[in-house]
Scaffold this active site. Sequence first.
Site, PDB file in Angstrom:
ATOM      1  N   THR A 179      12.117  -7.532 -10.834  1.00 49.46           N
ATOM      2  CA  THR A 179      11.537  -8.852 -11.074  1.00 49.46           C
ATOM      3  C   THR A 179      10.284  -9.015 -10.220  1.00 49.46           C
ATOM      4  OG1 THR A 179      13.686  -9.761 -11.577  1.00 49.46           O
ATOM      5  CG2 THR A 179      11.982 -11.334 -10.939  1.00 49.46           C
ATOM      6  N   CYS A 208       2.318   7.326  23.505  1.00 44.68           N
ATOM      7  CA  CYS A 208       3.270   6.488  24.222  1.00 44.68           C
ATOM      8  C   CYS A 208       3.532   5.171  23.514  1.00 44.68           C
ATOM      9  CB  CYS A 208       2.757   6.216  25.625  1.00 44.68           C
ATOM     10  SG  CYS A 208       2.607   7.735  26.545  1.00 44.68           S
ATOM     11  N   SER A 219      -3.554  -3.159  -0.614  1.00 44.30           N
ATOM     12  CA  SER A 219      -2.442  -3.935  -0.089  1.00 44.30           C
ATOM     13  C   SER A 219      -2.839  -5.393   0.121  1.00 44.30           C
ATOM     14  CB  SER A 219      -2.030  -3.310   1.245  1.00 44.30           C
ATOM     15  OG  SER A 219      -1.195  -4.184   1.944  1.00 44.30           O
ATOM     16  N   GLY A 267       0.806  -1.212   0.000  1.00 44.45           N
ATOM     17  CA  GLY A 267       0.000   0.000   0.000  1.00 44.45           C
ATOM     18  C   GLY A 267       0.843   1.268   0.000  1.00 44.45           C
ATOM     19  N   THR A 268       1.889   1.264   0.800  1.00 47.67           N
ATOM     20  CA  THR A 268       2.734   2.457   0.887  1.00 47.67           C
ATOM     21  C   THR A 268       3.361   2.792  -0.463  1.00 47.67           C
ATOM     22  OG1 THR A 268       3.177   2.207   3.236  1.00 47.67           O
ATOM     23  CG2 THR A 268       4.826   3.383   1.960  1.00 47.67           C
ATOM     24  N   HIS A 286      -1.518  -7.646   2.558  1.00 51.39           N
ATOM     25  CA  HIS A 286      -1.503  -8.252   3.896  1.00 51.39           C
ATOM     26  C   HIS A 286      -2.698  -7.877   4.757  1.00 51.39           C
ATOM     27  CE1 HIS A 286      -0.014  -4.964   6.606  1.00 51.39           C
ATOM     28  NE2 HIS A 286       0.299  -4.439   5.440  1.00 51.39           N
ATOM     29  N   GLN A 326      -7.834   0.026   3.463  1.00 58.01           N
ATOM     30  CA  GLN A 326      -8.735  -0.479   4.501  1.00 58.01           C
ATOM     31  C   GLN A 326     -10.135  -0.771   3.971  1.00 58.01           C
ATOM     32  OE1 GLN A 326      -7.840  -1.294   7.511  1.00 58.01           O
ATOM     33  NE2 GLN A 326      -5.795  -0.394   7.579  1.00 58.01           N
TER      34      GLN A 326
END
Lengths: 406, 142
Positions: free
Chosen positions: A256, A344, A218, A74-75, A220, A198
Amino acid sequence: MSLDKQVYLDYAATSPVKKEVLDAMLPYLTEKFGNPSSLHSWGQESRQAVDDSRRLIAKFLNVKEKEIIFTSGGTESDNMAIRGIIIGLGARLKKEAAPMHIITSQIEHHAVLRTCQYLEKNGLAEVTYLKPNLDGIIDQNKVKEAIKENTALVSIMYVNNEIGAVQPIREIGKMIESENRKRTIRETRIYFHTDAVQATEYQEMNVEYLHVDLLSFSGHKIGAPKGVGVLYKKENLPFQKMIFGGEQEMNLRAGTENVAGIAAIAKAIEILQENKAEKVEAVNKMRNYFIEKIEKEISDIELNGSRELRSPNNINFYFKYIEGESILLNLDLVGIAASSGSACTSQSLEPSHVLVSVYDNPERAHGSIRFTIGEKTTNEEIDYSVEKIKEIVEKLRAMSPLVPEK
Amino acid sequence: MSDISKLYSEKVMDHFQHPHNMGKVEDCSGKGRVGNPVCGDLMELQIKVEKSPSADGGKEIITDAKFQTFGCGAAIATSSMLTDLIIGKTIEEAKKVSNQAIIEALGGLPPVKRHCSVLAEEALEKAINDYLEVKKKGRIKI
């Protein structure tokens, strides 16, 4: 894996490779290992797999085979779509043209945001980052109002990865088409890209219906392995490739081919189309059950994102007075996987840009948890999870200096 | 599995799961509230200071300390460890408890979480100053 119970509620992060997908891809890692560019029978066998996969995905999106480019994910697809158009157009318009204008949103994935920022920093484009409404939806009228004479590209995600907000892609696409009809010859037209990473499993993916020029997804996220993705690019767009080398992928993406990955993503697409409506409905029902149960069991919470325009797999709640990482840690200790908008949990210590944009409230971002379910999620898993979430929230609130005194 | 918890030492996880001295001190002698929920960390430390009845002239000793924390695993663990480190110490001794001492007592913290230990040190400093301030104004008897 010492815990007896394991509940995976992070399908929007990644999904396991499906058994049938694994079976479909394995031969291309072992006996059918040929390079598709080779003339011999090993090569041709691999070529056949790539061609068949391309045909299947073209049919899924209702586009031409030559409009499907296989990428590493996707990226890469997002990067390639945005840079490809802006740099391709720049080459066509020559240097005297003003920098092109991109319209995108504040809640895009970083694959889109950072690419836009890169183009901005290098003087290749100016960018408008639209703010969503309080449901996390990008209003098509706001897109329209942002259009300028030099607007060349609109990039709006189909489904937001954090809050599951489903964007009005078809409406925006139709609006852009009507704007394009008003444009004079001197100006270029506006191209429309959507990041559908998504959306693939649960939304309408017919490109003709959506009125988009470019679309990324994507492998995955849909039961294929990491490392493979697709970019749909309408033919004859001004486009500059990013990866140079051989002439693979219609000379638009060198390297490839990832034959096993390509066979896998095609198989995953084939599987998700089987009884799609029933599967979407079932996941949707499960999501509603999850949301209702949390709302019934736990106080001082707010649902993030839209209730109606919401992805069937996404549940995202703001738990007041407590912090996301400590919730995630506690969930992990009882075998539950989720994700958080808290700073965090990120190396950058920045809270979720999506939640901050929608709610203007960093505190809300720190205290929000996303649960994303899949086809395999069961009622029993949800019951277990809500029970544990409730205990954890109570435990952390007992520790928090923010809980108002009764 | 517990992959997230591998971010932290065993000691940190232990204090995170079973924090010591959580809550408020009754009739506290000083308190320090530091951090900000906007930044994702907020800590409040309350201490009870009493004069020791011993022959050494009666030192001011922290006889109790409790915390309340909004924050990540590291923030909770450092708060908990801080209370352990200061209970029983004199004010002078407690002043010397540094963020580094808290990190060491916890068996280390990931670099991005070191600010949590700084926050704990600041909470302590503020609570002690609060106590000294109140004492100066003569509002509490020691």
